[in-house]
Design a protein around this motif. Structure first.
Motif, PDB file in Angstrom:
ATOM      1  N   PRO A   1       9.926   0.049   2.615  1.00 21.83           N
ATOM      2  CA  PRO A   1       8.964   1.161   2.005  1.00 21.83           C
ATOM      3  C   PRO A   1       8.453   2.295   3.254  1.00 21.83           C
ATOM      4  CG  PRO A   1       7.922  -1.255   2.035  1.00 21.83           C
ATOM      5  CD  PRO A   1       9.363  -1.293   2.708  1.00 21.83           C
ATOM      6  N   ALA A   2       7.913   3.239   2.704  1.00 21.01           N
ATOM      7  CA  ALA A   2       7.317   4.377   3.655  1.00 21.01           C
ATOM      8  C   ALA A   2       6.627   3.751   4.559  1.00 21.01           C
ATOM      9  CB  ALA A   2       6.939   5.311   2.814  1.00 21.01           C
ATOM     10  N   GLY A   3       6.846   4.171   5.872  1.00 20.24           N
ATOM     11  CA  GLY A   3       6.150   4.008   7.052  1.00 20.24           C
ATOM     12  C   GLY A   3       6.742   2.412   7.660  1.00 20.24           C
ATOM     13  N   GLN A   4       7.631   1.759   7.006  1.00 17.33           N
ATOM     14  CA  GLN A   4       7.740   0.455   7.600  1.00 17.33           C
ATOM     15  C   GLN A   4       8.650   0.730   8.808  1.00 17.33           C
ATOM     16  OE1 GLN A   4       7.350  -2.683   5.900  1.00 17.33           O
ATOM     17  NE2 GLN A   4       7.970  -3.267   8.010  1.00 17.33           N
ATOM     18  N   LYS A   5       8.335  -0.420   9.629  1.00 16.88           N
ATOM     19  CA  LYS A   5       9.031  -0.432  11.086  1.00 16.88           C
ATOM     20  C   LYS A   5       9.777  -1.688  10.895  1.00 16.88           C
ATOM     21  CE  LYS A   5       6.458   2.658  13.915  1.00 16.88           C
ATOM     22  NZ  LYS A   5       5.830   2.811  15.518  1.00 16.88           N
ATOM     23  N   LEU A   6      10.939  -2.004  11.310  1.00 12.04           N
ATOM     24  CA  LEU A   6      11.532  -3.190  11.646  1.00 12.04           C
ATOM     25  C   LEU A   6      11.419  -3.566  12.995  1.00 12.04           C
ATOM     26  CD1 LEU A   6      15.014  -2.495   9.946  1.00 12.04           C
ATOM     27  CD2 LEU A   6      13.187  -3.782   8.967  1.00 12.04           C
TER      28      LEU A   6
ATOM     29  N   ASN B   1      11.157   3.755   8.921  1.00 13.35           N
ATOM     30  CA  ASN B   1      11.270   4.779   7.764  1.00 13.35           C
ATOM     31  C   ASN B   1       9.977   5.827   7.882  1.00 13.35           C
ATOM     32  OD1 ASN B   1      10.604   6.139   5.452  1.00 13.35           O
ATOM     33  ND2 ASN B   1      10.996   4.422   4.088  1.00 13.35           N
ATOM     34  N   ARG B   2      10.439   6.807   8.482  1.00 10.19           N
ATOM     35  CA  ARG B   2       9.071   7.483   8.864  1.00 10.19           C
ATOM     36  C   ARG B   2       8.995   8.690   7.892  1.00 10.19           C
ATOM     37  NH1 ARG B   2      11.583   9.421  14.662  1.00 10.19           N
ATOM     38  NH2 ARG B   2      11.076   7.141  15.879  1.00 10.19           N
ATOM     39  N   GLY B   3       9.615   8.421   6.672  1.00  8.33           N
ATOM     40  CA  GLY B   3       9.637   9.629   5.562  1.00  8.33           C
ATOM     41  C   GLY B   3       8.533   8.907   4.526  1.00  8.33           C
ATOM     42  N   SER B   4       8.475   9.756   3.293  1.00 10.98           N
ATOM     43  CA  SER B   4       7.216   9.429   2.420  1.00 10.98           C
ATOM     44  C   SER B   4       7.861   8.625   0.963  1.00 10.98           C
ATOM     45  CB  SER B   4       6.870  10.739   2.063  1.00 10.98           C
ATOM     46  OG  SER B   4       7.940  11.512   1.357  1.00 10.98           O
ATOM     47  N   LYS B   5       9.161   8.390   1.045  1.00  8.34           N
ATOM     48  CA  LYS B   5       9.574   7.477   0.058  1.00  8.34           C
ATOM     49  C   LYS B   5      10.486   6.324   0.325  1.00  8.34           C
ATOM     50  CE  LYS B   5      13.596  10.361  -0.931  1.00  8.34           C
ATOM     51  NZ  LYS B   5      14.244  11.147  -2.043  1.00  8.34           N
ATOM     52  N   PRO B   6      10.633   5.275  -0.257  1.00  7.42           N
ATOM     53  CA  PRO B   6      11.277   3.913   0.315  1.00  7.42           C
ATOM     54  C   PRO B   6      12.929   4.301   0.606  1.00  7.42           C
ATOM     55  CG  PRO B   6      10.051   3.514  -1.841  1.00  7.42           C
ATOM     56  CD  PRO B   6      10.060   5.007  -1.522  1.00  7.42           C
ATOM     57  N   VAL B   7      13.247   3.793   1.738  1.00  3.76           N
ATOM     58  CA  VAL B   7      14.722   3.821   1.854  1.00  3.76           C
ATOM     59  C   VAL B   7      15.373   2.725   1.356  1.00  3.76           C
ATOM     60  CG1 VAL B   7      16.228   3.324   3.789  1.00  3.76           C
ATOM     61  CG2 VAL B   7      14.363   4.880   4.253  1.00  3.76           C
ATOM     62  N   ILE B   8      16.284   3.215   0.678  1.00  2.00           N
ATOM     63  CA  ILE B   8      17.450   2.141   0.078  1.00  2.00           C
ATOM     64  C   ILE B   8      18.851   2.154   0.776  1.00  2.00           C
ATOM     65  CG2 ILE B   8      18.514   1.471  -1.990  1.00  2.00           C
ATOM     66  CD1 ILE B   8      16.576   2.605  -3.674  1.00  2.00           C
ATOM     67  N   LEU B   9      19.132   1.343   1.287  1.00  2.00           N
ATOM     68  CA  LEU B   9      20.349   1.059   2.284  1.00  2.00           C
ATOM     69  C   LEU B   9      21.219  -0.167   1.802  1.00  2.00           C
ATOM     70  CD1 LEU B   9      21.807   2.012   5.035  1.00  2.00           C
ATOM     71  CD2 LEU B   9      20.167   0.409   6.060  1.00  2.00           C
ATOM     72  N   TYR B  10      22.531   0.226   1.772  1.00  2.00           N
ATOM     73  CA  TYR B  10      23.589  -0.766   1.532  1.00  2.00           C
ATOM     74  C   TYR B  10      24.054  -1.039   2.842  1.00  2.00           C
ATOM     75  CZ  TYR B  10      22.631  -0.432  -3.477  1.00  2.00           C
ATOM     76  OH  TYR B  10      22.261  -0.537  -4.659  1.00  2.00           O
ATOM     77  N   MET B  11      24.071  -2.298   3.420  1.00  2.00           N
ATOM     78  CA  MET B  11      25.023  -2.675   4.560  1.00  2.00           C
ATOM     79  C   MET B  11      26.128  -3.616   4.295  1.00  2.00           C
ATOM     80  SD  MET B  11      23.887  -0.783   6.876  1.00  2.00           S
ATOM     81  CE  MET B  11      24.515  -1.414   8.289  1.00  2.00           C
ATOM     82  N   PHE B  12      27.179  -3.221   4.994  1.00  2.00           N
ATOM     83  CA  PHE B  12      28.246  -4.240   4.804  1.00  2.00           C
ATOM     84  C   PHE B  12      28.758  -5.108   6.171  1.00  2.00           C
ATOM     85  CE2 PHE B  12      28.711  -0.681   1.977  1.00  2.00           C
ATOM     86  CZ  PHE B  12      28.456  -1.357   0.680  1.00  2.00           C
TER      87      PHE B  12
END
Length: 160
Positions: A77-82, A130-141
């Motif tokens: 989500p926007a603003g989320q930090k791992l 995620n410093r942006g305003s929309k959700p990040v969608i990331l596919y990792m392998f």
């Protein structure tokens, strides 16, 4: 070695179930595909070819034993930090939406933009935001082996 890397990449893409037209084909394979049916020729765009992670560090050699390929779809989500973590296995991915900033414990940063590929650090502590305003969608392998964790968390390191 290039042939082995090609097969690893193909296996990762097949496991994820994605339809990606960015698989790198040899010149001969491209020419044959175009000759057979020019109207439906495979189009390829190589997104990345490297033996280094995003911070310039050389990737480790392959491990011994049977490989386990893992594909994961992440939505941040926007603003989320791992939290701080490290990966004991090699991994790479494609960001399909948004922007993700990866921060190394040394302060080095990399912002991955929509449509870009990224090769993650191996055995180096880092976190993502995620410093942006929309959700990040990331596919990792992940190129792993059975029983090996994909990530090891470091909750003892506070996020700022």
């Amino acid at each position: 070695m290039q042939k082995k890397s090609f097969y690893w990449m193909m296996a990762a893409i097949l496991i994820c179930g994605l339809t990606i037209t960015s698989v790198s084909l040899s010149s001969c394979e491209k020419a044959n595909a175009q000759e057979d049916n020019p109207a439906s020729a495979v189009k390829s765009t190589e997104l990345i070819r490297t033996s280094q992670s995003w911070d310039g560090v050389e990737l480790p050699d392959y491990f011994e034993g049977r490989p386990e390929l893992v594909a994961v779809k992440y939505v941040f989500p926007a603003g989320q930090k791992l939290g701080w973590h490290h990966h004991p296995v090699m991994n790479y991915g494609i960001l399909v939406q948004g922007e993700l900033t990866i921060i190394g414990q040394d302060g080095k940063e990399k912002t991955v933009h929509e449509g870009e590929a990224v090769v993650e650090m191996v055995n180096t502590i880092h976190h993502g935001e995620n410093r942006g305003s929309k959700p990040v969608i990331l596919y990792m392998f992940y190129l792993s082996k059975e029983g090996e964790p994909l990530a090891v968390q470091h909750p003892e390191i506070p996020l700022e």
